[in-house]
Design a protein around this motif. Structure first.
Motif, PDB file in Angstrom:
ATOM      1  N   TRP B 250      62.930  25.557  14.065  1.00  0.00           N
ATOM      2  CA  TRP B 250      61.453  25.252  13.635  1.00  0.00           C
ATOM      3  C   TRP B 250      61.738  24.569  12.163  1.00  0.00           C
ATOM      4  O   TRP B 250      60.719  24.637  11.103  1.00  0.00           O
ATOM      5  CB  TRP B 250      60.943  26.749  13.205  1.00  0.00           C
ATOM      6  N   HIS B 251      62.892  23.718  11.986  1.00  0.00           N
ATOM      7  CA  HIS B 251      62.844  23.047  10.797  1.00  0.00           C
ATOM      8  C   HIS B 251      61.992  21.696  10.950  1.00  0.00           C
ATOM      9  O   HIS B 251      62.036  20.907   9.686  1.00  0.00           O
ATOM     10  CB  HIS B 251      64.220  22.574  10.318  1.00  0.00           C
ATOM     11  N   HIS B 252      61.479  21.503  11.945  1.00  0.00           N
ATOM     12  CA  HIS B 252      60.407  20.399  12.014  1.00  0.00           C
ATOM     13  C   HIS B 252      59.126  20.992  12.445  1.00  0.00           C
ATOM     14  O   HIS B 252      58.227  20.026  12.596  1.00  0.00           O
ATOM     15  CB  HIS B 252      60.817  19.330  13.071  1.00  0.00           C
ATOM     16  N   GLU B 253      58.727  22.056  11.923  1.00  0.00           N
ATOM     17  CA  GLU B 253      57.357  22.534  11.947  1.00  0.00           C
ATOM     18  C   GLU B 253      56.787  22.179  10.680  1.00  0.00           C
ATOM     19  O   GLU B 253      57.210  21.955   9.723  1.00  0.00           O
ATOM     20  CB  GLU B 253      57.431  24.115  12.205  1.00  0.00           C
ATOM     21  N   ARG B 254      55.301  22.086  10.640  1.00  0.00           N
ATOM     22  CA  ARG B 254      54.605  21.908   9.611  1.00  0.00           C
ATOM     23  C   ARG B 254      53.753  22.999   9.160  1.00  0.00           C
ATOM     24  O   ARG B 254      53.080  23.704  10.177  1.00  0.00           O
ATOM     25  CB  ARG B 254      53.885  20.466   9.668  1.00  0.00           C
ATOM     26  N   TYR B 255      53.622  22.876   7.670  1.00  0.00           N
ATOM     27  CA  TYR B 255      52.761  24.224   7.333  1.00  0.00           C
ATOM     28  C   TYR B 255      51.307  24.115   7.966  1.00  0.00           C
ATOM     29  O   TYR B 255      50.509  24.948   8.139  1.00  0.00           O
ATOM     30  CB  TYR B 255      52.762  24.174   5.764  1.00  0.00           C
ATOM     31  N   ASP B 256      50.833  22.959   8.179  1.00  0.00           N
ATOM     32  CA  ASP B 256      49.384  22.704   8.980  1.00  0.00           C
ATOM     33  C   ASP B 256      49.477  22.979  10.318  1.00  0.00           C
ATOM     34  O   ASP B 256      48.390  22.611  10.876  1.00  0.00           O
ATOM     35  CB  ASP B 256      48.954  21.313   8.378  1.00  0.00           C
TER      36      ASP B 256
END
Lengths: 119, 673
Positions: B250-256
């Motif tokens: 998940w280190h390329h997930e975005r908060y949006d």
């Protein structure tokens, strides 16, 4: 007078004490030391001034010393006073005290006699 | 009275008595765990036994020191309460001497064993921790290496994650995270890009923009990394692995919610992955890559805050904003700390940094006392005590010396410590290390004398050191203890004695035996062309007789100083060999020594007062093609001198074959060195 005779005279348990201390040497040493032990005096003073707690500690200590030295008779009367004081009953303790006083004088007197004989 | 009886029974031990509960507590504070065991009565003035126990419990004392309760009371509730408060044993009145002795001895033994075991476990944990840290670093390094990154990326991520997390926790005041969680997340963050191992290098290191297709492949590294880690089933329960799996995925997930691979949104993304994502972006912006240059810190922060580089948790963004001014400094510091940790293991470093365990230990109080004493003595004698451990590679020196030399009390890796190496030259350092490496457990002591520079002063020191070996079989070299002594005064005394033994006290020239030794040495080393000049002062006896001995002395001094001036450099040897006789040994002249000889001869002639100084000289010149030794040279020069005197003095003669059968009876010097 021998140590055995002394113990018999004051209602102590010679066999128990000498086996626990591994002989007469230590027993004698501590029996003589008992003459200067302040617990009795502390108990007497505390009772006179109505200090239940101080009296309890002094009685308890006296009881402990008696147990260690196998002064069974004196120990028993110290124990009775201790229990009365533990319950906070200074009146009962005072009532029991003369018995303890008698035993204490007897014990001290005999030990002093023994020491006189030893010297 | 009761205490007296106990003391008598336990007279083989050192005993501290306390006559009431408060005194007992005070003694425990004073002596700490130098106390090996406490015998505690219940009924005591001021504070009773339970009150003492409760107080000691609160301070964690009952875990360090065994307490044995003594009492005539033995009601179950009383006994239970005593055990609850941490007593280890009960002794009931009336005491039995033997029983008391045995109980005390057994308890002490038990505690000693327990302490030893605890030490062993601690050592094992340390070993394991270092091994696993090393492995994680190797792994992350492989990924970086393949990525063509500098090797600093992972360290930076680790440092940034630590900084961000600490700030974040401070901000949200959450007790959900503990410091060990930070440790784990930091360690796990090393592995965030481990999935890249499965991405072809052409894509990974492509200098230009990735095509859409290539980007899709690149994106897979997140899920691949997580898969790799989650498939290690036997370690599923390891917190490190669980956290690392989260971070990888998940280190390329975005908060949006517009990130990959799962499109998680907001706090669906674990905070560990959120923090790594932020750290990753910041480091990517501020580092040089194949496809871009490094951006300055301010610009990078601005871009992130403006949302140009992804969407982040607003709390995290405010952390970044608040940290912004200090971030560069913090990053450098934290990175350094981490590098030091990698070198020598986390726990040890913590020990050094906080001095935590060390200082609170009361054994250290004792040491401290001892140190003050030895510092004082060190200072008086100018001695430096030192200690070196191989693992971690740390040198400790006594605090007086630390201040005196400016080295500090502890330093890592002495072979890299420039300050130390400029004091003790690298050359001498390696000589010493070599000597130490050559020691054995049977022969552990070495001595080394050399010169050091301290505060700009050169000093002679002697180092006496002993290598320390482990008890294993075979023994392992674990460190060194030693002492350095200032031997400058002694050294100059010896130098002075040496000087006096080799020099003539009147003229300051070499004396005869020193000169002969030197000449022999030069001949042995194959000196090129050389010549031995023997000379004596004409009519010296007359000068002595008519003008006195002190005048004779001044003639000799005059000759000596002229001789010194007329020879060339340090190679030539000038000596007074006795009475009025001198040696000059010329080494390595060009063609022919005649010019030099002439110059010397002329320089020596002159007048002192009414006395005309002149000399006679005999010279034996040889070159390398001939076999010669000192004795031959001496004999030849002596014969030439004889001839010079026979023919009227004040002249010089070179030896030649015709003098072969001349026997000197003027020069009484025989060659008995």
């Amino acid at each position: 007078m021998t140590l055995l005779q002394c113990y018999e005279a004051i209602g102590g348990n010679y066999k128990s004490v000498t086996s626990r201390f591994g002989g007469e040497r230590l027993t004698l040493k501590f029996a003589f030391k008992f003459i200067d032990d302040p617990s009795y005096k502390e108990l007497e003073d505390a009772l006179a001034s109505g200090d239940t707690e101080g009296a309890f500690r002094a009685a308890h200590t006296l009881k402990g010393v008696c147990q260690n030295l196998s002064f069974d008779k004196l120990g028993n009367s110290a124990s009775a006073v201790t229990e009365a004081l533990r319950a906070g009953n200074i009146v009962e303790a005072k009532a029991l005290f003369p018995e303890l006083e008698r035993n204490y004088r007897e014990t001290i007197g005999t030990i002093q006699e023994l020491r006189g004989a030893e010297l | 009275m009761n205490r007296a009886i106990l003391a008598e029974i336990l007279k083989n031990y050192e005993i501290i008595e306390a006559k009431n509960g408060q005194e007992a507590i005070d003694s425990l504070h004073e002596y700490g765990d130098r106390i090996s065991l406490v015998l505690l009565d219940y009924v005591m003035p001021v504070k009773n036994g339970f009150e003492v126990l409760q107080a000691m419990n609160d301070e964690g004392m009952t875990e360090k020191i065994p307490f044995i309760m003594i009492s005539a009371e033995n009601s179950p509730s009383y006994v239970e309460q005593a055990f609850d408060l941490g007593v280890i044993d009960f002794i009931t009145r009336p005491f039995d001497a033997l029983m008391v002795q045995h109980r005390v001895a057994n308890t002490l033994q038990l505690y000693t064993k327990q302490k030893r075991l605890a030490d062993m476990v601690e050592e094992q944990i340390l070993k394991r921790e270092r091994q696993s840290n090393t492995l994680v670093h190797i792994l992350s390094h492989i990924v970086e290496f393949r990525n063509g990154e500098s090797g600093m990326h992972v360290l930076h991520i680790q440092a940034l994650v630590k900084i961000f997390l600490q700030k974040f926790l401070q901000k949200i005041r959450s007790h959900r995270f503990l410091s060990e969680d930070i440790e784990i997340i930091c360690m796990a963050s090393c592995l965030h890009d481990i999935g890249k191992i499965a991405i072809p290098t052409e894509i990974l290191n492509k200098p230009g923009r990735l095509t859409d297709e290539e980007f899709e492949i690149m994106k897979k590294h997140a899920a691949i990394g997580a898969d790799m880690l989650s498939k290690m089933e036997q370690h599923n329960d390891e917190p490190l692995l669980k956290v690392a799996t989260d971070i990888c995925r998940w280190h390329h997930e975005r908060y949006d919610g517009k990130g990959y691979p799962d499109g998680l949104k907001g706090d669906q993304i674990p905070i560990s992955a959120q923090v790594v994502a932020l750290a990753d972006v910041y480091d990517a912006l501020t580092s040089k890559r194949v496809y871009k240059d490094a951006l300055p810190h301010d610009k990078a922060v601005k871009m992130i805050l403006n949302g140009e580089c992804g969407a982040f948790n607003p709390v995290l963004l405010s952390c970044l904003e608040e940290l912004s001014d200090d971030l560069e400094r913090l990053l450098a510091e934290t990175t350094n700390e981490l590098m030091a940790d990698r070198q020598s293991g986390k726990i040890i470093n913590d020990l050094f940094r906080n001095n935590g365990i060390n200082r609170s230990d009361s054994a250290v109080a004792l040491l401290e006392k001892e140190r003050t004493r030895s510092d004082f003595i060190d200072e008086m004698t100018e001695e430096v005590e030192f200690e070196y451990t191989v693992d971690p590679p740390v040198v400790k020196i006594s605090s007086w010396a630390a201040e005196y030399t400016g080295l500090g009390e502890e330093f890592y890796s002495p072979e890299k410590n420039e300050k130390m190496l400029s004091s003790l030259s690298p050359d001498e350092y390696y000589k010493l290390v070599t000597k130490l490496r050559n020691t054995t457990p049977e022969n552990p002591v070495v001595e080394h004398e050399c010169r050091v520079t301290i505060n700009g002063h050169r000093k002679w020191i002697r180092i006496v050191a002993k290598s320390i070996w482990s008890n294993e079989d075979p023994p392992r070299y674990t460190g060194v203890i030693g002492k350095m002594m200032n031997i400058d005064a002694m050294k100059s005394l010896i130098d002075n004695l040496e000087y006096r033994a080799t020099h003539d006290s009147l003229t300051g020239l070499l004396n005869r035996s020193a000169a002969i030794d030197l000449i022999r040495e030069k001949l042995k080393n194959g000196a090129e062309k050389c010549a031995l000049i023997m000379l004596d002062v004409d009519f010296f006896k007359t000068a002595n007789d008519s003008y006195g001995h002190s005048f004779g002395d001044s003639v000799l001094k005059h000759i000596a100083s002229r001789l010194r001036q007329s020879v060339r450099g340090k190679n030539d040897i000038v000596a007074r060999v006795g009475g009025d006789e001198f040696f000059v040994f010329l080494v390595g002249y060009r063609e022919n020594p005649e010019n030099i000889v002439k110059r010397i001869f002329t320089a020596l002639n002159g007048k002192i007062g009414d006395f005309t100084v002149s000399v006679s000289m005999g010279i034996a010149a040889y070159d390398k093609t001939l076999h010669y030794n000192y004795e031959d040279l001496f004999l030849s020069a002596d014969r030439a001198l004889y001839c010079a005197k026979q023919s009227g003095r004040s002249q010089y003669y070179f030896y030649d074959k015709s003098m072969e059968h001349t026997f000197s009876n003027i020069s009484p010097i025989d060659d008995q060195s």
